[in-house]
Design an enzyme around this catalytic site. Structure first.
Site, PDB file in Angstrom:
ATOM      1  N   LEU A  31      46.943  58.862  31.550  1.00 55.22           N
ATOM      2  CA  LEU A  31      47.053  57.571  32.506  1.00 55.22           C
ATOM      3  C   LEU A  31      47.193  57.495  33.211  1.00 55.22           C
ATOM      4  CD1 LEU A  31      50.840  57.791  31.052  1.00 55.22           C
ATOM      5  CD2 LEU A  31      48.791  56.398  30.362  1.00 55.22           C
ATOM      6  N   HIS A  35      47.916  51.493  33.862  1.00 54.35           N
ATOM      7  CA  HIS A  35      48.968  51.801  32.689  1.00 54.35           C
ATOM      8  C   HIS A  35      50.219  51.753  33.691  1.00 54.35           C
ATOM      9  CE1 HIS A  35      45.421  54.833  30.547  1.00 54.35           C
ATOM     10  NE2 HIS A  35      45.267  53.303  30.212  1.00 54.35           N
ATOM     11  N   MET A 182      40.451  49.909  37.613  1.00 52.73           N
ATOM     12  CA  MET A 182      40.563  51.492  36.996  1.00 52.73           C
ATOM     13  C   MET A 182      40.804  52.064  35.975  1.00 52.73           C
ATOM     14  SD  MET A 182      44.290  52.237  39.027  1.00 52.73           S
ATOM     15  CE  MET A 182      44.257  52.103  40.665  1.00 52.73           C
TER      16      MET A 182
HETATM   17  P1  AMP Z   1      43.800  52.538  27.514  1.00 57.09           P
HETATM   18  O1  AMP Z   1      44.286  53.849  27.588  1.00 57.09           O
HETATM   19  O2  AMP Z   1      42.836  53.033  28.529  1.00 57.09           O
HETATM   20  O3  AMP Z   1      43.655  52.617  26.080  1.00 57.09           O
HETATM   21  O4  AMP Z   1      44.336  51.093  28.068  1.00 57.09           O
HETATM   22  C1  AMP Z   1      45.755  50.790  27.520  1.00 57.09           C
HETATM   23  C2  AMP Z   1      46.608  49.361  27.960  1.00 57.09           C
HETATM   24  O5  AMP Z   1      45.895  49.642  29.632  1.00 57.09           O
HETATM   25  C3  AMP Z   1      45.456  48.105  27.340  1.00 57.09           C
HETATM   26  O6  AMP Z   1      45.985  46.967  27.179  1.00 57.09           O
HETATM   27  C4  AMP Z   1      44.371  48.275  28.921  1.00 57.09           C
HETATM   28  O7  AMP Z   1      44.129  46.510  28.425  1.00 57.09           O
HETATM   29  C5  AMP Z   1      45.680  48.077  30.468  1.00 57.09           C
HETATM   30  N1  AMP Z   1      44.804  48.640  31.417  1.00 57.09           N
HETATM   31  C6  AMP Z   1      43.963  49.994  31.094  1.00 57.09           C
HETATM   32  N2  AMP Z   1      43.158  50.298  32.658  1.00 57.09           N
HETATM   33  C7  AMP Z   1      44.018  49.228  33.209  1.00 57.09           C
HETATM   34  C8  AMP Z   1      43.794  48.424  34.928  1.00 57.09           C
HETATM   35  N3  AMP Z   1      42.332  48.897  35.586  1.00 57.09           N
HETATM   36  N4  AMP Z   1      44.390  47.228  34.971  1.00 57.09           N
HETATM   37  C9  AMP Z   1      45.332  46.995  34.474  1.00 57.09           C
HETATM   38  N5  AMP Z   1      45.544  46.874  33.169  1.00 57.09           N
HETATM   39  C10 AMP Z   1      44.799  47.704  32.473  1.00 57.09           C
END
Ligand code: AMP
Length: 268
Positions: A31, A35, A182
């Protein structure tokens, strides 16, 4: 904070909700503040908040990318405890996919462009696991980052097409001070590669405002060779098909060394 590793444990949590609203943030763990921004928004808008951490094997089209995906359960759980999340769902792959598992959800057209050809089967893996997570957690609202714009559109379409009773909330991309979006994958970048990653984000911003020179300008600003670029495209935010009409989204995926990074810019 309830830590549920079994689907049955999530069901028993649900029994205590008594009609109150539940916000849900699906993640693959490791995270970061991106997140956490989704979690904060969920906490503001709902009575309870659930987070899932599941590195879903079926959405990885490269085995090494799956095996190298960074996991740190203790750190993640400490962060979620700090944020006062109510439920964390941490299933094993076996809990999610029994041996007899054979159902897939595929959002056809929206999965086809942008990352689609470069990550065969990726969006089918995502839509299937998210449909399953929605059916296990049964949230009132679910929070997704615009950083993964195509994923957000695929999930929104799936929810409409299957009449799922969940509201999808799109959240803005959280960036480092230097503009880099990020991502859990950023930790794989060397110092030198990170400099390039920042250039990539800036180039995307510049090229998004001048769609005519498009790819040529993007390559020049990003200081990247064409072979490093999976795609740079200007697309309609609803259909994800190429367009020159505003509003549009400029989206790109590039390889910086062995790390693939994606980003996008919304032009209203
Ligand atoms: P992940 O753990 O990479 O699968 O991401 C989980 C959720 O967090 C997804 O909905 C991603 O789009 C969101 N997410 C990942 N990085 C960012 C970020 N930099 N800004 C906003 N949301 C993010």
């Amino acid at each position: 904070m309830l830590i549920a590793r079994k689907i049955a444990a999530v069901r028993s949590f649900w029994a205590h909700l008594r009609g109150k609203s539940l916000g849900f943030v699906p993640t693959m763990g490791d995270l970061h503040d991106g997140h956490l921004s989704l979690i904060c928004r969920s906490k503001r808008e709902n009575d309870f908040t659930a987070v899932s951490i599941f590195v879903n094997p079926t959405q990885f089209n490269q085995k090494n990318d799956f095996l190298n995906y960074h996991k740190d359960e203790r750190r993640d759980l400490a962060l979620l405890r700090q944020e006062k999340v109510d439920l964390v769902f941490l299933p094993s792959a076996k809990e999610m996919y029994k041996e007899s598992f054979q159902t897939e959800v595929n959002v056809n057209d929206l999965s086809r462009g942008l990352c689609g050809p470069y990550r065969p089967g990726h969006f089918k893996g995502v839509s299937t696991v998210v449909a399953k997570l929605f059916s296990i957690v049964r949230p009132t609202r679910a929070y997704f980052g615009m950083k993964d714009f195509q994923q957000l559109k695929v999930i929104e379409r799936m929810v409409q097409d299957l009449n799922l009773l969940v509201r999808i909330v799109a959240c803005p991309t959280v960036r480092e001070k230097d503009g880099l979006a990020m991502s859990s994958r950023n930790r794989r970048l060397s110092t030198q590669e990170r400099v390039h990653a920042v250039k990539f984000s800036r180039a995307l911003k510049v090229a998004a405002r001048a769609p005519k020179p498009g790819l040529a300008l993007f390559l020049k600003e990003a200081d990247l060779y064409k072979k490093d670029v999976d795609y740079f495209e200007i697309v309609d935010p609803q259909t994800l098909l190429p367009t020159r009409k505003k509003p549009y989204v400029a989206a790109a995926a590039v390889w910086i060394g062995k790390t693939r990074i994606i980003d996008n810019v919304w032009v209203p």
